[in-house]
Design a protein around this motif. Structure first.
Motif, PDB file in Angstrom:
ATOM      1  N   UNK A 120      88.200  12.493 -18.903  1.00 59.82           N
ATOM      2  CA  UNK A 120      86.916  12.300 -18.219  1.00 59.82           C
ATOM      3  C   UNK A 120      87.109  11.836 -16.780  1.00 59.82           C
ATOM      4  N   UNK A 121      86.505  12.554 -15.836  1.00 61.69           N
ATOM      5  CA  UNK A 121      86.615  12.239 -14.413  1.00 61.69           C
ATOM      6  C   UNK A 121      85.555  11.227 -13.976  1.00 61.69           C
ATOM      7  N   UNK A 122      85.953  10.332 -13.102  1.00 61.21           N
ATOM      8  CA  UNK A 122      85.027   9.370 -12.507  1.00 61.21           C
ATOM      9  C   UNK A 122      84.089  10.139 -11.566  1.00 61.21           C
ATOM     10  N   UNK A 123      82.893  10.453 -12.054  1.00 64.93           N
ATOM     11  CA  UNK A 123      81.964  11.287 -11.293  1.00 64.93           C
ATOM     12  C   UNK A 123      81.512  10.655  -9.988  1.00 64.93           C
ATOM     13  N   UNK A 124      81.206   9.356 -10.026  1.00 63.32           N
ATOM     14  CA  UNK A 124      80.778   8.682  -8.809  1.00 63.32           C
ATOM     15  C   UNK A 124      81.853   8.710  -7.740  1.00 63.32           C
ATOM     16  N   UNK A 125      83.083   8.499  -8.155  1.00 63.35           N
ATOM     17  CA  UNK A 125      84.207   8.520  -7.216  1.00 63.35           C
ATOM     18  C   UNK A 125      84.423   9.926  -6.669  1.00 63.35           C
ATOM     19  N   UNK A 126      84.377  10.931  -7.570  1.00 63.44           N
ATOM     20  CA  UNK A 126      84.558  12.322  -7.147  1.00 63.44           C
ATOM     21  C   UNK A 126      83.499  12.737  -6.131  1.00 63.44           C
ATOM     22  N   UNK A 127      82.233  12.445  -6.436  1.00 64.86           N
ATOM     23  CA  UNK A 127      81.155  12.853  -5.538  1.00 64.86           C
ATOM     24  C   UNK A 127      81.209  12.116  -4.206  1.00 64.86           C
ATOM     25  N   UNK A 128      81.623  10.843  -4.235  1.00 63.19           N
ATOM     26  CA  UNK A 128      81.744  10.090  -2.994  1.00 63.19           C
ATOM     27  C   UNK A 128      82.845  10.673  -2.115  1.00 63.19           C
ATOM     28  N   UNK A 129      83.973  11.017  -2.732  1.00 68.18           N
ATOM     29  CA  UNK A 129      85.097  11.575  -1.975  1.00 68.18           C
ATOM     30  C   UNK A 129      84.781  12.965  -1.442  1.00 68.18           C
ATOM     31  N   UNK A 130      84.132  13.799  -2.267  1.00 67.26           N
ATOM     32  CA  UNK A 130      83.806  15.147  -1.823  1.00 67.26           C
ATOM     33  C   UNK A 130      82.674  15.130  -0.804  1.00 67.26           C
ATOM     34  N   UNK A 131      81.811  14.123  -0.870  1.00 66.96           N
ATOM     35  CA  UNK A 131      80.790  13.978   0.148  1.00 66.96           C
ATOM     36  C   UNK A 131      81.403  13.692   1.513  1.00 66.96           C
ATOM     37  N   UNK A 132      82.571  13.063   1.494  1.00 63.82           N
ATOM     38  CA  UNK A 132      83.260  12.732   2.740  1.00 63.82           C
ATOM     39  C   UNK A 132      84.218  13.830   3.191  1.00 63.82           C
ATOM     40  N   UNK A 133      84.905  14.441   2.220  1.00 65.49           N
ATOM     41  CA  UNK A 133      85.970  15.379   2.574  1.00 65.49           C
ATOM     42  C   UNK A 133      85.701  16.829   2.150  1.00 65.49           C
ATOM     43  N   UNK A 143      78.159  18.734 -11.477  1.00 65.42           N
ATOM     44  CA  UNK A 143      77.136  19.022 -12.481  1.00 65.42           C
ATOM     45  C   UNK A 143      77.733  19.794 -13.653  1.00 65.42           C
ATOM     46  N   UNK A 144      78.785  20.572 -13.387  1.00 71.65           N
ATOM     47  CA  UNK A 144      79.494  21.281 -14.463  1.00 71.65           C
ATOM     48  C   UNK A 144      80.535  20.369 -15.092  1.00 71.65           C
ATOM     49  N   UNK A 145      81.267  19.637 -14.247  1.00 70.67           N
ATOM     50  CA  UNK A 145      82.313  18.752 -14.742  1.00 70.67           C
ATOM     51  C   UNK A 145      81.756  17.632 -15.608  1.00 70.67           C
ATOM     52  N   UNK A 146      80.475  17.301 -15.430  1.00 70.48           N
ATOM     53  CA  UNK A 146      79.881  16.205 -16.197  1.00 70.48           C
ATOM     54  C   UNK A 146      79.864  16.491 -17.693  1.00 70.48           C
ATOM     55  N   UNK A 147      80.119  17.758 -18.075  1.00 72.14           N
ATOM     56  CA  UNK A 147      80.216  18.080 -19.501  1.00 72.14           C
ATOM     57  C   UNK A 147      81.377  17.342 -20.152  1.00 72.14           C
ATOM     58  N   UNK A 148      82.326  16.840 -19.344  1.00 71.69           N
ATOM     59  CA  UNK A 148      83.431  16.036 -19.879  1.00 71.69           C
ATOM     60  C   UNK A 148      82.926  14.739 -20.477  1.00 71.69           C
ATOM     61  N   UNK A 149      81.804  14.247 -19.961  1.00 74.56           N
ATOM     62  CA  UNK A 149      81.320  12.911 -20.296  1.00 74.56           C
ATOM     63  C   UNK A 149      81.126  12.732 -21.798  1.00 74.56           C
ATOM     64  N   UNK A 150      81.493  11.535 -22.255  1.00 77.70           N
ATOM     65  CA  UNK A 150      81.303  11.210 -23.659  1.00 77.70           C
ATOM     66  C   UNK A 150      82.515  11.519 -24.515  1.00 77.70           C
ATOM     67  N   UNK A 151      82.416  11.233 -25.799  1.00 73.78           N
ATOM     68  CA  UNK A 151      83.556  11.365 -26.706  1.00 73.78           C
ATOM     69  C   UNK A 151      83.778  12.763 -27.281  1.00 73.78           C
ATOM     70  N   UNK A 260      90.939  11.228 -11.830  1.00 73.79           N
ATOM     71  CA  UNK A 260      90.667   9.821 -12.130  1.00 73.79           C
ATOM     72  C   UNK A 260      90.178   9.668 -13.558  1.00 73.79           C
ATOM     73  N   UNK A 261      89.982   8.424 -13.961  1.00 72.73           N
ATOM     74  CA  UNK A 261      89.429   8.122 -15.285  1.00 72.73           C
ATOM     75  C   UNK A 261      88.049   7.523 -15.115  1.00 72.73           C
ATOM     76  N   UNK A 262      87.061   8.088 -15.801  1.00 71.69           N
ATOM     77  CA  UNK A 262      85.684   7.614 -15.669  1.00 71.69           C
ATOM     78  C   UNK A 262      85.506   6.249 -16.321  1.00 71.69           C
ATOM     79  N   UNK A 263      84.597   5.453 -15.769  1.00 70.53           N
ATOM     80  CA  UNK A 263      84.322   4.143 -16.332  1.00 70.53           C
ATOM     81  C   UNK A 263      83.805   4.229 -17.756  1.00 70.53           C
TER      82      UNK A 263
END
Length: 320
Positions: A120-133, A143-151, A260-263
């Protein structure tokens, strides 16, 4: 006081800081939830209900008519992240089975901890970094990667690895809130906007509740093993994601930003153990290790991503 502005300056701060605060409270006052009960007790112990609402709201933001670029970018990163976690989980299962290492530097390490940390990717971190870079389309790819979320994918991987399987009802239940949100969001655009606005609001609340289920003494005990697992997540998933991002026309920045690892991954071991008691003995140690990964990867990923973005000249024309 500029509390929000301060949190925003910390990579993944809206998730990491409440997670740590919850863990501090639970470590210093482990009976607080029973002492105060009522709404306070519910907040300290209610990570799963809050996560269920979060997944509905997150699902609502996923557009069935997403652009090909978003589908390609998000899909490639999603499949690569889950795929590498599955491969490593299958290999580790040959040595660890459903148990864990009981002693030494890697004490507490289990297949459950490895897969949960990598899936699971840390979505907040990913979006913050991609918003900058990156580009706004790169941000939207989550929005697609968020399918990773959960068990869900962790459960599937454990089953594929030949470990204890989960009944189909449990697997469906793990992804059903996200699917319901997707359906609602695509049926009504106003409902999508309404539910979507709750996504960032819910993050600190479920992060705090997850943290309130952690004991920093256990995280401390995770020690070197947690740090090494976090570094491994960045190195292994980062390398794979960087390669596939480059192969599909990207510059590698998005791949590194997703390593990264999501919270909320810290709550996966407990959710898995609740669904299958065979994992109950390893869940506490796995939770501590995954919690360590959240912190380690939240520190390393921005550093690595910023370094590579500078090398490739990314971010100069990035817009969100």
């Amino acid at each position: 006081m500029k509390i929000k502005a301060t949190l925003d300056r910390i990579p993944g701060g809206m998730m990491i800081v409440p997670l740590i605060l919850g863990a501090i409270i639970n470590t210093l006052f482990p009976t607080a939830s029973k002492t105060f009960g009522s709404f306070t007790g519910a907040l300290l112990t209610g990570a799963l209900p809050i996560l269920a609402v979060f997944y509905v709201c997150m699902g609502a933001t996923i557009d069935f008519k997403a652009t090909p670029y978003i589908l390609k970018k998000g899909g490639v990163l999603l499949l690569s992240k889950v795929g590498i976690a599955a491969i490593i989980g299958i290999i580790a299962a040959r040595f660890l089975g459903e148990g864990m290492i009981s002693g030494g530097v890697f004490a507490g390490l289990s297949v459950l901890a490895i897969v949960a940390a990598m899936n699971d990717t840390n979505g907040g971190l990913y979006m913050a970094l991609m918003g900058q870079f990156g580009r706004k389309e790169d941000v939207a790819a989550y929005s697609i990667m968020s399918l990773e979320s959960g068990p869900f994918f962790t459960m599937v991987t454990l089953g594929v690895a030949g470990l204890s399987a989960f009944p189909w009802q449990t697997l469906v239940g793990a992804i059903l809130p996200l699917v319901i949100g997707m359906i609602l969001g695509n049926l009504d655009r106003e409902l999508r906007e309404f539910l979507g606005r709750a996504v960032p609001v819910l993050v600190p609340f479920f992060a705090f509740a997850l943290g309130a289920g952690l004991n920093l003494q256990n995280v401390w005990k995770a020690g070197l093993a947690g740090i090494l697992l976090g570094i491994t997540v960045v190195l292994v998933t980062g390398t794979v994601l960087w390669i596939v991002d480059r192969l599909t026309g990207g510059n590698g920045v998005a791949g590194l930003a997703a390593a990264s690892t999501a919270g909320n991954a810290a709550g996966v071991p407990a959710a898995v153990a609740a669904a299958n008691s065979a994992y109950a003995p390893v869940a506490p140690a796995a939770t501590a290790l995954v919690a360590s990964c959240v912190i380690v990867t939240a520190i390393l990923v921005p550093i690595v991503t910023a370094w590579w973005a500078k090398r490739v000249g990314a971010g100069d024309q990035a817009t969100v």
